[in-house]
Write a protein that holds these residues in place. Structure first.
Motif, PDB file in Angstrom:
ATOM      1  N   SER A   1      51.305   2.903  37.083  1.00 31.42           N
ATOM      2  CA  SER A   1      49.860   3.022  36.924  1.00 31.42           C
ATOM      3  C   SER A   1      49.607   4.145  35.915  1.00 31.42           C
ATOM      4  N   SER A   2      48.503   4.067  35.195  1.00 28.64           N
ATOM      5  CA  SER A   2      48.231   5.105  34.189  1.00 28.64           C
ATOM      6  C   SER A   2      48.115   6.472  34.852  1.00 28.64           C
ATOM      7  N   ARG A   3      47.615   6.511  36.087  1.00 26.38           N
ATOM      8  CA  ARG A   3      47.504   7.787  36.801  1.00 26.38           C
ATOM      9  C   ARG A   3      48.888   8.392  37.029  1.00 26.38           C
TER      10      ARG A   3
ATOM     11  N   TYR B   1      53.360   1.833  31.126  1.00 26.45           N
ATOM     12  CA  TYR B   1      52.259   1.941  32.087  1.00 26.45           C
ATOM     13  C   TYR B   1      51.293   0.779  31.930  1.00 26.45           C
TER      14      TYR B   1
ATOM     15  N   HIS C   1      49.375   6.473  42.642  1.00 26.10           N
ATOM     16  CA  HIS C   1      50.602   6.645  41.851  1.00 26.10           C
ATOM     17  C   HIS C   1      51.548   5.500  42.220  1.00 26.10           C
TER      18      HIS C   1
ATOM     19  N   SER D   1      47.665  -0.540  31.482  1.00 24.50           N
ATOM     20  CA  SER D   1      46.424  -0.006  30.905  1.00 24.50           C
ATOM     21  C   SER D   1      45.239  -0.214  31.842  1.00 24.50           C
ATOM     22  N   LYS D   2      45.340  -1.205  32.753  1.00 30.16           N
ATOM     23  CA  LYS D   2      44.257  -1.480  33.699  1.00 30.16           C
ATOM     24  C   LYS D   2      44.782  -1.386  35.125  1.00 30.16           C
TER      25      LYS D   2
ATOM     26  N   GLN E   1      46.909  12.747  28.052  1.00 28.28           N
ATOM     27  CA  GLN E   1      46.539  11.796  27.008  1.00 28.28           C
ATOM     28  C   GLN E   1      47.638  11.671  25.958  1.00 28.28           C
TER      29      GLN E   1
ATOM     30  N   PHE F   1      51.635   7.678  35.319  1.00 29.05           N
ATOM     31  CA  PHE F   1      52.230   7.963  34.005  1.00 29.05           C
ATOM     32  C   PHE F   1      51.758   9.326  33.512  1.00 29.05           C
ATOM     33  N   MET F   2      50.442   9.566  33.615  1.00 29.00           N
ATOM     34  CA  MET F   2      49.885  10.842  33.158  1.00 29.00           C
ATOM     35  C   MET F   2      50.341  12.011  34.023  1.00 29.00           C
TER      36      MET F   2
ATOM     37  N   LEU G   1      50.201   9.192  27.175  1.00 26.09           N
ATOM     38  CA  LEU G   1      49.675   7.823  27.121  1.00 26.09           C
ATOM     39  C   LEU G   1      49.848   7.238  25.719  1.00 26.09           C
ATOM     40  N   LYS G   2      49.695   8.058  24.721  1.00 26.12           N
ATOM     41  CA  LYS G   2      49.848   7.596  23.338  1.00 26.12           C
ATOM     42  C   LYS G   2      51.285   7.178  23.031  1.00 26.12           C
TER      43      LYS G   2
END
Length: 274
Positions: A121-123, A44, A69, A46-47, A135, A125-126, A138-139
């Motif tokens: 995107s982090s969104r 993902y 997404h 991070s920004k 979270q 991925f989560m 994400l780790k």
């Protein structure tokens, strides 16, 4: 359905590569499937800002697509820009962290790192996670995933054409295709004055952007060749740009794409993705 012999002979130099690609797919695909399941990995961004400079050319508009997404796909998914705007359902294989449904993403960029098929995107991925586990995934950083191509759906929204700021009457026109539905790729595009049969081909500049330096005078119509099944077909948008078209403006094409192209694969969706 498209008659390839008449279409490609008119622009042989520019169309031959596309024709040969279609021919290869038709001959080599042993099993037809509209939901092939693929195994890979996903990371993902991070920004979120990384997605606004994607190779598809959507710019800052990308952040507003598909509820954020979004994904960068490897070259086999990006397809020299033909894969821009494609939608995929993706889920991670760690059932203790992730849901069985996964999330739907839209390709807006090229992933140049072949260690993963997607960078999300982090969104997005989560969104693969089980409740309250966002979270946690994400780790993980990189996850084993499986994914399939799915139709893009835009309710009450037609395919749109945005005139790029680089366009300059009467010598240059660059357009960007937005909100492309279905499960296909646009592989060729022509432009003509409304009411004329004197079509001129456009070239893919990059990503979702097509251009020409032979701009007809007056209001403009477009026709597209899309993948459909194992073949191709015309989509005709009869009256898209007004005579006084302006750079930076977006115009409704009056049509939407709903076709689903077939893939050749050995592992089709068995219906477990609901």
């Amino acid at each position: 359905m498209l008659d390839f012999s008449s279409f490609f002979c008119g622009n042989l130099k520019n169309r031959m590569a596309i024709f040969l690609c279609f021919l290869f797919l038709i001959i080599s695909s042993a099993t037809g499937c509209d939901r092939c399941v693929h195994q890979s990995k996903a990371a993902y961004f991070s920004k979120a800002s990384a997605l606004s400079s994607g190779a598809c050319g959507y710019g800052s508009m990308a952040i507003g697509f598909n509820s954020g997404h979004l994904a960068a796909g490897v070259s086999s998914l990006y397809k020299d820009g033909a894969g821009c705007g494609a939608c995929f359902q993706i889920r991670c294989k760690n059932t203790s962290l992730c849901s069985s449904r996964g999330t739907r993403v839209m390709v807006t960029d090229l992933n140049r790192d072949n260690q993963t098929d997607f960078v999300l995107s982090s969104r997005a991925f989560m969104a693969m996670a089980n409740k309250d586990m966002g979270q946690g995934i994400l780790k993980q950083g990189i996850l084993d995933v499986e994914y399939k191509r799915v139709p893009c759906e835009y309710k009450n929204q037609n395919l749109a054409v945005r005139v790029e700021e680089s366009s300059k009457k009467p010598n240059y026109l660059a357009i960007k295709l937005l909100y492309q539905g279905g499960q296909t790729e646009v592989v060729a595009m022509d432009v003509a004055k409304v009411g004329s049969s004197n079509w001129g081909f456009m070239s893919r500049n990059h990503g979702a952007v097509w251009d020409t330096d032979r701009v007809p005078a007056g209001a403009l119509q477009f026709r597209f060749v899309i993948t459909a099944g194992f073949d191709g077909k015309w989509i005709w948008a009869q009256n898209v740009l007004p005579e006084d078209w302006k750079p930076g403006m977006t115009y409704d094409s009056g049509v939407q794409i709903t076709d689903i192209a077939q893939e050749g694969c050995s592992d089709c969706d068995d219906g477990s993705w609901k």
